[in-house]
Every structure is written in structure tokens, then in C-alpha cells.
Design an enzyme around this catalytic site. Structure first.
Site, PDB file in Angstrom:
ATOM      1  N   HIS A  72      -3.985  38.099  99.694  1.00 26.10           N
ATOM      2  CA  HIS A  72      -2.768  37.452 100.193  1.00 26.10           C
ATOM      3  C   HIS A  72      -2.335  36.377  99.212  1.00 26.10           C
ATOM      4  O   HIS A  72      -3.168  35.621  98.719  1.00 26.10           O
ATOM      5  CB  HIS A  72      -3.022  36.810 101.563  1.00 26.10           C
ATOM      6  CG  HIS A  72      -3.057  37.794 102.693  1.00 26.10           C
ATOM      7  ND1 HIS A  72      -3.081  37.389 104.005  1.00 26.10           N
ATOM      8  CD2 HIS A  72      -3.095  39.156 102.708  1.00 26.10           C
ATOM      9  CE1 HIS A  72      -3.110  38.454 104.787  1.00 26.10           C
ATOM     10  NE2 HIS A  72      -3.126  39.529 104.025  1.00 26.10           N
ATOM     11  N   TYR A 196       0.011  30.083 110.657  1.00 24.88           N
ATOM     12  CA  TYR A 196      -0.525  28.892 111.320  1.00 24.88           C
ATOM     13  C   TYR A 196       0.638  28.278 112.087  1.00 24.88           C
ATOM     14  O   TYR A 196       1.634  27.903 111.481  1.00 24.88           O
ATOM     15  CB  TYR A 196      -1.033  27.882 110.290  1.00 24.88           C
ATOM     16  CG  TYR A 196      -2.336  28.229 109.608  1.00 24.88           C
ATOM     17  CD1 TYR A 196      -2.367  29.088 108.512  1.00 24.88           C
ATOM     18  CD2 TYR A 196      -3.530  27.686 110.043  1.00 24.88           C
ATOM     19  CE1 TYR A 196      -3.554  29.390 107.884  1.00 24.88           C
ATOM     20  CE2 TYR A 196      -4.734  27.978 109.421  1.00 24.88           C
ATOM     21  CZ  TYR A 196      -4.733  28.841 108.330  1.00 24.88           C
ATOM     22  OH  TYR A 196      -5.924  29.135 107.715  1.00 24.88           O
ATOM     23  N   PRO A 288     -12.493  25.163 111.425  1.00 28.90           N
ATOM     24  CA  PRO A 288     -12.066  26.373 110.690  1.00 28.90           C
ATOM     25  C   PRO A 288     -10.606  26.394 110.226  1.00 28.90           C
ATOM     26  O   PRO A 288     -10.197  27.338 109.570  1.00 28.90           O
ATOM     27  CB  PRO A 288     -12.334  27.486 111.708  1.00 28.90           C
ATOM     28  CG  PRO A 288     -12.295  26.817 113.026  1.00 28.90           C
ATOM     29  CD  PRO A 288     -12.791  25.421 112.820  1.00 28.90           C
ATOM     30  N   LYS A 292     -12.700  26.967 105.239  1.00 23.25           N
ATOM     31  CA  LYS A 292     -13.595  26.526 104.163  1.00 23.25           C
ATOM     32  C   LYS A 292     -15.075  26.813 104.400  1.00 23.25           C
ATOM     33  O   LYS A 292     -15.856  26.757 103.445  1.00 23.25           O
ATOM     34  CB  LYS A 292     -13.406  25.016 103.923  1.00 23.25           C
ATOM     35  CG  LYS A 292     -12.077  24.687 103.321  1.00 23.25           C
ATOM     36  CD  LYS A 292     -11.969  25.200 101.912  1.00 23.25           C
ATOM     37  CE  LYS A 292     -10.568  25.190 101.384  1.00 23.25           C
ATOM     38  NZ  LYS A 292     -10.203  26.456 100.734  1.00 23.25           N
ATOM     39  N   TYR A 380      -6.221  25.384  99.594  1.00 20.84           N
ATOM     40  CA  TYR A 380      -6.418  26.567 100.442  1.00 20.84           C
ATOM     41  C   TYR A 380      -7.018  27.722  99.647  1.00 20.84           C
ATOM     42  O   TYR A 380      -7.975  28.357 100.081  1.00 20.84           O
ATOM     43  CB  TYR A 380      -5.099  27.001 101.085  1.00 20.84           C
ATOM     44  CG  TYR A 380      -5.285  27.939 102.258  1.00 20.84           C
ATOM     45  CD1 TYR A 380      -5.443  27.463 103.555  1.00 20.84           C
ATOM     46  CD2 TYR A 380      -5.355  29.307 102.061  1.00 20.84           C
ATOM     47  CE1 TYR A 380      -5.637  28.319 104.633  1.00 20.84           C
ATOM     48  CE2 TYR A 380      -5.562  30.180 103.118  1.00 20.84           C
ATOM     49  CZ  TYR A 380      -5.704  29.677 104.406  1.00 20.84           C
ATOM     50  OH  TYR A 380      -5.912  30.533 105.456  1.00 20.84           O
TER      51      TYR A 380
END
Ligand code: APR
Ligand code: PHB
Length: 385
Positions: A72, A196, A288, A292, A380
Site C-alpha cells: 500500500h 482510519y 495498535p 508499530k 508510518y
């Protein structure tokens, strides 16, 4: 029985360490209390940083991940009735994430260990740690394993961290006033990338595992119980939090697995004592939201492998002595990022109108400023090692 490195725990940390040591000609034995079937079925997270992907490929255990994993190049932040894509290809060119379930990584590592004749023991009882100040050894069942070094890769609830004497470790922790209800569902993802979403009803995450399997998370109260969340209620709440932009509808399907995970941040310092070295969840936990957990375990194991390789090559202990400090730099960066993503995207009951406006204005900044979006993107996808 004797080995160079006694490893407690066959999660990603313990198995990858055993494999990387094997590639350096260093022997190890992995002791796992659960069955092979249990650790291979245990559904956990599934976002691999660029560095984790590179590490698995370099170690020769990345073939199925490259074949079945989903690369992604962005994620979406959804709030206030609009979606905002964080474009990795623009903000951090050449670095991306791969969506591939943690249990798939565990399966690949177990297969590689056993194919290489590795000693991985499942359903081992009563593992105990001894002799950390001098000649370390592990006992389990009625057996004893003498080793030069012990690696505590047994997660948050393991025996290795508690085997360190009282007062040696400094503990840093934060509990969050909510939990995550997670489901695995047999339904095609309703989005090509992770979503998100922050809503007044709480946070939600749309993730996936394959073109036919999706993964979802809902912010729920810390004392929430699965029996209070029948399937219809879960889907209704996911729809309420994700169908918040024009033209988006959430497909639903059979729920294959579900569970509730507490949200905590936790770090112990140092990550070593005598001949014991902690790696992964045994030393640190992140909420979460920043994806990570698994990636930090891999980062620790890379550092520990280099340190052990130097030690077994010529007895030098510099890298071993610096193990904790080397890992904690990355651990605290990930701690902050995970805390930041969590406070940015979840709703806090105690927040007043002013605090909620601040949160929204920060989201506006992150999704409109290239500098701020780059900060999110580089953390990220994972900072280079
Ligand atoms: N004896 C033997 N094995 C043990 C013991 C014990 N007393 N206690 C725990 N274990 C095993 C667990 O059954 C588990 O398989 O140690 C393993 C620890 O694995 P993880 O919890 O997966 O921890 P780690 O390898 O550090 O990976 C971190 O896991 O929890 C996720 O989000 C986390 O993604 C992160 C990753
Ligand atoms: C997952 O796919 O399980 C997942 C993805 C992103 C997160 C956490 C979990 O932040």
C-alpha cells in the site's frame, strides 16, 4: 542440553531472532508454551513497515509475503464527513507498507526454522530463567538448557521480564480509557487502502488481509465485553463510523474471529539484565493505532543479532552492552508516534468542546500541511534502520 542462545517465545521476535542467528551460524533453541497451531492461528495486526519487509526478504523468509502481501502506498484519514489520503508515494518516495497478517509471518518463520533443522519446541511447560549474573540456563518441564545468553521474546505476559530482580527496571506506562474491538470478516474490503476514521461516536479502522478477507477495529469502552456486541451491532457501528463520506458504503460478511484488546503504552528500561536480553513485547507495548508492535519487535531483533554475532565471533561485548540504548531510541520514537495517532483519532469522554476542536484543528493541519503529512507518512512506513 546446551545451546548458544536460549530463546523464550515463538512469536515474531523469538522466531526471527532464531532464524537470523542461524544465518550467522549461531545455535539457538526456542521454547514456546503454546501449541504450533495456536501461534499460527492467533490473529493479531498486519501492517509491515518497509524495513520489516526488507528484513524478511533479506533473511530468505519473504517469498510468500511478496506473493500474497498487499503493498500500500497510502492510508486515508477520515473525519468531519471527508476523507484525506496520506500519499506515501509523494511524501516518502520509495517507501511503502505491506499488509500481511502477523500470523502469516509467524507461519513463514516456523516453516523456515523447521526446514533448516531449527530447534523450536511448542507446548513447553513452566519455563524458568536462572543464573543471569553468571552461567545462564533455562529449566522447563524436567529439562535444563544451558546457554551463553537468554533472549526474552515471551511478550508482555512472559516470564523473562519478571525474572529481573526488583528495582532494576524503570517502568514507563500509560493506559488509555478505551479498548479496540477487532474482527476478521469474510468480505471483500470496501476500500483499496486502510481507512482510519475519527467520529464523535469514536474511532474505527478498516483494514484487510486479502481481496476476500477484511479486518476492522472499533473503539469501545475499556470494560466492553464481546457478549454485548452481537454481529448486527458491530456492523451497524462500523457503518455509522465509516459511511461518513459521500458514495462510500461498507460491505458486510461473516465474522470469522473477534476479540477485544486493551490499549496501553509500556516501556521498561533497560532492556537487558546480566545475560538476559528482552526483545519485542517483553520490553515494550504500543497501542495498535500506529501499527508499530510487530515492526518494533523486528527492529529489536536486528540489533540483538548484530550484537550477538560480534560477541560469538570474537567475544566483544560493546554492541551487547549498547543493545538497550540502541533499541530504546527507536522504541521511544514509535511510542510517541503511537500515542500521537491514538490521541489524534480517538474520542476521549473527558474531553470538553475546546479539546475536541483542538483535535479537529490538528487533523486539519495534518491533512493540509505537506510537512505535517510527511511526518505521519515517514513514521508510518517506518524510519530507516
Ligand atoms: N514460556 C514460553 N513461551 C511463552 C511464555 C512462557 N512463560 N509466555 C509467553 N510465551 C510465548 C507466547 O505464547 C507467544 O507465542 O511468547 C510468545 C510472545 O510472542 P508475542 O506476544 O507475539 O510477542 P513478540 O514476538 O514480541 O511480537 C510482538 O506481537 O502482540 C503482538 O502487537 C504485538 O505485533 C506485536 C508482536
Ligand atoms: C491490522 O491490519 O490488523 C491493523 C492495521 C493497522 C493498525 C492496526 C492493525 O494500526
Amino acid at each position: 542440553m546446551r545451546t548458544q542462545v536460549g530463546i523464550i517465545g515463538a512469536g515474531p521476535a523469538g522466531l526471527l531472532l532464531s532464524h537470523l542467528l542461524h544465518l550467522r551460524g549461531i545455535s539457538s533453541v526456542v521454547l514456546e508454551k503454546r501449541s504450533r497451531d495456536y501461534v499460527e492461528r492467533r490473529v493479531r495486526a498486519g501492517v509491515l513497515e518497509q524495513g520489516t519487509v526488507d528484513t524478511l526478504v533479506e533473511a530468505g523468509v519473504g517469498e510468500r509475503m511478496l506473493r500474497e502481501g498487499l503493498p500500500h502506498h497510502g492510508i486515508e484519514l477520515r473525519y468531519g464527513g471527508a476523507g484525506h489520503r496520506i500519499a506515501f508515494e509523494k511524501l516518502v518516495p520509495g517507501r511503502a507498507i505491506t499488509v500481511y497478517g502477523q500470523q502469516e509471518v509467524v507461519k513463514d518463520l516456523i516453516a523456515a526454522r523447521l526446514a533448516a533443522g531449527g530447534d523450536v519446541r511448542f507446548e513447553v511447560e513452566d519455563v524458568a530463567v536462572h543464573g543471569l549474573d553468571s552461567e545462564p540456563y533455562l529449566t522447563f518441564g524436567d529439562e535444563r538448557l544451558d546457554c551463553d545468553v537468554i533472549a526474552g521474546c515471551d511478550g508482555f505476559h512472559g516470564v523473562s521480564r519478571p525474572s529481573i530482580p526488583e528495582g532494576v527496571l524503570s517502568v514507563f506506562e500509560r493506559d488509555y480509557p478505551f479498548a479496540w474491538l477487532g474482527i476478521l470478516a469474510r468480505v471483500a474490503p470496501s476500500s483499496d487502502e486502510l481507512i482510519y476514521t475519527r467520529t464523535e461516536r469514536g474511532f474505527a479502522l478498516h483494514s484487510m488481509r486479502s481481496p476476500t478477507i477484511s479486518r476492522f477495529y472499533l473503539q469501545v469502552p475499556p470494560d466492553a465485553r464481546m457478549e454485548d456486541w452481537p454481529e448486527e451491532r458491530i456492523w451497524a457501528e462500523l457503518k455509522a463510523r465509516l459511511e461518513t463520506v459521500p458514495g462510500f458504503s461498507l460491505a458486510t460478511g461473516e465474522i470469522l474471529e473477534s476479540g477485544i484488546t486493551p490499549m496501553r503504552s509500556f516501556v521498561v528500561e533497560p532492556m537487558q539484565y546480566g545475560r538476559l536480553y528482552l526483545a519485542g513485547d517483553a520490553a515494550h507495548i504500543v497501542p495498535p493505532t500506529g501499527a508499530k508492535g510487530l515492526n518494533l519487535a523486528v527492529a529489536d531483533v536486528r540489533v540483538l543479532t548484530e550484537a550477538l554475532a560480534a560477541y560469538f565471533k570474537d567475544g566483544t561485548t560493546d554492541l551487547l552492552n549498547g543493545y538497550s540504548q540502541a533499541c530504546l531510541k527507536r522504541v521511544w520514537r514509535a511510542q510517541h508516534f503511537s500515542y500521537w495517532m491514538t490521541t489524534l483519532l480517538h474520542t476521549f469522554e473527558e474531553d470538553d468542546a475546546y479539546a475536541r476542536r483542538l483535535q479537529l484543528s490538528y487533523l486539519d493541519y495534518v491533512t493540509s500541511s505537506e510537512a505535517a503529512a510527511t511526518t505521519l507518512a515517514e513514521n508510518y512506513v517506518g524510519l530507516p534502520f
